[in-house]
Design a protein around this motif. Structure first.
Motif, short mmCIF file in Angstrom:
data_model
loop_
_atom_site.label_atom_id
_atom_site.label_comp_id
_atom_site.label_asym_id
_atom_site.label_seq_id
_atom_site.Cartn_x
_atom_site.Cartn_y
_atom_site.Cartn_z
N ASP A 191 12.44 -1.25 -2.75
CA ASP A 191 10.98 -1.34 -2.68
C ASP A 191 10.37 -1.00 -4.03
OD1 ASP A 191 10.93 -2.06 -0.03
OD2 ASP A 191 10.53 -0.04 0.73
N ALA A 192 9.23 -1.62 -4.31
CA ALA A 192 8.54 -1.39 -5.58
C ALA A 192 7.54 -0.23 -5.44
CB ALA A 192 7.80 -2.65 -6.01
N ILE A 193 7.31 0.45 -6.55
CA ILE A 193 6.28 1.49 -6.62
C ILE A 193 5.18 0.98 -7.55
CG2 ILE A 193 5.74 3.89 -7.14
CD1 ILE A 193 8.71 4.52 -6.89
N LEU A 194 3.97 0.90 -7.01
CA LEU A 194 2.81 0.52 -7.79
C LEU A 194 1.96 1.75 -8.07
CD1 LEU A 194 1.69 -2.71 -5.86
CD2 LEU A 194 3.24 -2.55 -7.82
N GLY A 195 1.36 1.80 -9.23
CA GLY A 195 0.49 2.92 -9.59
C GLY A 195 -0.91 2.45 -9.86
N LEU A 196 -1.90 3.14 -9.28
CA LEU A 196 -3.31 2.85 -9.54
C LEU A 196 -3.80 3.82 -10.60
CD1 LEU A 196 -4.76 2.23 -5.96
CD2 LEU A 196 -3.55 0.67 -7.48
N ARG A 252 -4.54 -1.90 6.56
CA ARG A 252 -4.69 -2.51 7.89
C ARG A 252 -3.90 -3.80 8.03
NH1 ARG A 252 -11.16 -1.12 8.76
NH2 ARG A 252 -10.80 0.93 9.75
N SER A 253 -3.63 -4.46 6.92
CA SER A 253 -2.84 -5.70 7.00
C SER A 253 -1.34 -5.44 7.05
CB SER A 253 -3.15 -6.58 5.78
OG SER A 253 -2.57 -6.04 4.59
N GLY A 254 -0.93 -4.18 6.85
CA GLY A 254 0.48 -3.84 6.88
C GLY A 254 1.21 -4.10 5.58
N ALA A 255 0.45 -4.31 4.49
CA ALA A 255 1.07 -4.64 3.21
C ALA A 255 1.65 -3.43 2.49
CB ALA A 255 0.05 -5.34 2.31
N ILE A 256 1.22 -2.24 2.88
CA ILE A 256 1.66 -1.01 2.19
C ILE A 256 2.52 -0.18 3.14
CG2 ILE A 256 0.89 1.11 1.07
CD1 ILE A 256 -1.70 -0.35 0.32
N LYS A 257 3.68 0.24 2.64
CA LYS A 257 4.59 1.06 3.46
C LYS A 257 4.23 2.54 3.40
CE LYS A 257 8.71 -1.91 3.26
NZ LYS A 257 10.16 -1.91 3.01
N ALA A 258 3.84 3.01 2.24
CA ALA A 258 3.52 4.44 2.09
C ALA A 258 2.73 4.62 0.80
CB ALA A 258 4.78 5.29 2.06
N MET A 259 2.01 5.74 0.72
CA MET A 259 1.25 6.08 -0.48
C MET A 259 1.34 7.57 -0.74
SD MET A 259 -2.26 3.85 -0.27
CE MET A 259 -2.61 4.10 1.46
N LEU A 320 1.78 3.67 -4.68
CA LEU A 320 1.97 2.86 -3.47
C LEU A 320 3.41 2.37 -3.42
CD1 LEU A 320 -1.12 2.66 -4.21
CD2 LEU A 320 -1.06 0.34 -3.31
N ILE A 321 4.00 2.39 -2.25
CA ILE A 321 5.34 1.83 -2.05
C ILE A 321 5.21 0.58 -1.19
CG2 ILE A 321 7.67 2.22 -1.16
CD1 ILE A 321 7.23 5.21 -1.73
N VAL A 322 5.65 -0.53 -1.74
CA VAL A 322 5.53 -1.83 -1.05
C VAL A 322 6.84 -2.58 -1.16
CG1 VAL A 322 3.06 -1.93 -1.59
CG2 VAL A 322 4.70 -3.07 -3.09
N GLU A 323 7.03 -3.54 -0.26
CA GLU A 323 8.19 -4.41 -0.35
C GLU A 323 8.13 -5.16 -1.68
OE1 GLU A 323 10.29 -8.06 2.16
OE2 GLU A 323 8.40 -7.17 2.83
N ASP A 324 9.27 -5.27 -2.35
CA ASP A 324 9.31 -5.88 -3.67
C ASP A 324 8.67 -7.26 -3.69
OD1 ASP A 324 10.48 -5.75 -6.51
OD2 ASP A 324 11.30 -7.64 -5.75
N LEU A 325 8.93 -8.08 -2.66
CA LEU A 325 8.42 -9.45 -2.61
C LEU A 325 6.90 -9.50 -2.44
CD1 LEU A 325 11.16 -11.17 -0.40
CD2 LEU A 325 10.83 -11.39 -2.87
N ARG A 326 6.29 -8.41 -2.01
CA ARG A 326 4.85 -8.39 -1.79
C ARG A 326 4.10 -7.69 -2.93
NH1 ARG A 326 3.50 -7.21 4.52
NH2 ARG A 326 1.63 -8.35 3.87
N ALA A 327 4.84 -7.17 -3.89
CA ALA A 327 4.23 -6.35 -4.94
C ALA A 327 3.18 -7.13 -5.74
CB ALA A 327 5.30 -5.80 -5.88
#
Length: 369
Positions: A191-196, A252-259, A320-327
């Motif tokens: 899974d990818a980690i995104l930073g805001l 709400r769309s389920g795009a994010i696994k955890a934050m 944010l932790i998201v599926e790599d394909l959705r990053a």
């Protein structure tokens, strides 16, 4: 009768008549403040709350807010010693945004929409001009987060605070439909980690900031060494960024696994809070440009990189932790919502924890647990 007049002999000593106001507490000033801030609260009204002040409590109707079977999630926090900076440099107008941000950002990481907020303002002697400016900031923060300011408490406590000092605390309740809370259960290796991007120091680490300012005799009301267009004090007092409105649709769309809200403990200690055993976060600190303010703090304090990674947000206010394909899609949606997004790392198998590494592996720091 409540009062009985007593005639005293001339030789008798007169007795002073005591009152709450003579003891330092003005009920009239408190009432005047409530009247002054009522319009600020009304301006934060949203479905489920009328946001009128003056009663013994505030009501909120989750059904009117659109929830059918909600779980309530609560958070409370303060602003820490950043409030002292606001006091010392007459920057009362926006410190209330920090108070709201510290609470609502903790709610959104659990998938909860902030619904209503209550504040606590404590001081030695009530200065309605200052108090109203602080509450105006709280109301502004509530509008940024989409939650209603439905009440609060103003405490005037002579002898507890030095002249001009005050402290703040906030309490926020949010809701998430049953079964839709973010628990991190779906996190997996790869899974990818995104930073805001953060807006500055946010509201953690200010005891160290203030110590540096005193020891190094910073010219706080001069242009910042790293930004000639702003005063140094204004770069430091910049409010904590509120991420709620940008994140809620993706949650709400389920795009994010955890934050993980990056507060005290920094990246190193906050990201592992959403991981399970056997999951390790790898963060590349060279994947985003280090803000000038963070470089300034590190240089002025000769702070080791691992200490920076556990004391300050280092430019990342939310992970944010998201599926790599959705990053890429998630990043694009957040950018469209006004956020600056960086791909800062990934999840791999290993001991539960986080490793933050410098550019080209020049340094690394690990926190397990």
């Amino acid at each position: 009768m409540w009062l009985v007049a007593i005639k005293m002999d001339a030789k008798q000593k007169s007795t002073e008549s005591y009152s709450y106001e003579k003891a330092g507490v003005s009920i009239a000033a408190g009432n005047a403040l409530v009247k002054a801030i009522a319009p600020l609260a009304r301006a934060t009204a949203r479905p489920g709350a009328e946001a009128d002040l003056g009663g013994f409590g505030g009501f909120f109707d989750p059904k009117a807010a659109g929830y059918s079977d909600p779980l309530l999630v609560a958070a409370n926090d303060g602003v820490g010693t950043k409030v002292k900076l606001a006091i010392d440099y007459d920057r009362h107008d926006r410190i209330g945004i920090d108070l709201v941000a510290m609470c609502v950002n903790d709610l959104i990481v659990q998938g909860a929409e902030p619904l209503f907020f209550l504040d606590y303002f404590a001081t030695g002697k009530l200065d309605n001009g200052v108090a109203e400016r602080v509450v105006a900031g709280i109301a502004e923060g509530c509008k940024h987060a989409g939650c209603a300011l439905i009440g609060g408490e103003t405490a005037e406590m002579p002898g507890m605070y030095a002249d001009g000092d005050y402290d703040l605390a906030g309490f926020c309740v949010g809701a998430v439909e049953r079964g839709e809370a973010l628990t991190g259960d779906g996190i997996a290796a790869g899974d990818a980690i995104l930073g805001l991007a953060s807006s500055g120091v946010h509201s953690n680490g200010f005891s160290l900031v203030r110590r540096l300012a005193a020891d190094k005799s910073w010219a706080m009301e001069a242009p910042a060494p790293f930004d000639s267009d702003r005063l140094l004090v204004d770069t430091l007092i910049e409010p904590t960024r509120i991420y709620v409105k940008a994140l809620l649709p993706l949650v709400r769309s389920g795009a994010i696994k955890a934050m993980a809200h990056i507060t005290g403990g920094g990246l190193l200690e906050n990201i592992p809070r959403v991981l399970s055993e056997g999951q390790h976060a790898q963060v590349d600190a060279g994947s985003w440009e280090r803000p000038g303010l963070m470089a300034f703090l590190q240089s002025e304090g000769n702070i080791e990189p691992d200490e920076m990674a556990r004391t300050f947000n280092c430019g990342i206010g939310m992970a944010l932790i998201v599926e790599d394909l959705r990053a890429d899609d998630v990043s694009a949606a957040l950018a469209e919502a006004g956020e600056k997004v960086h791909r800062i790392g990934h999840i791999e198998a290993g001991v539960r924890g986080c490793t933050v590494s410098g550019l080209d592996g020049s340094w690394s720091a690990t926190h397990n647990g």
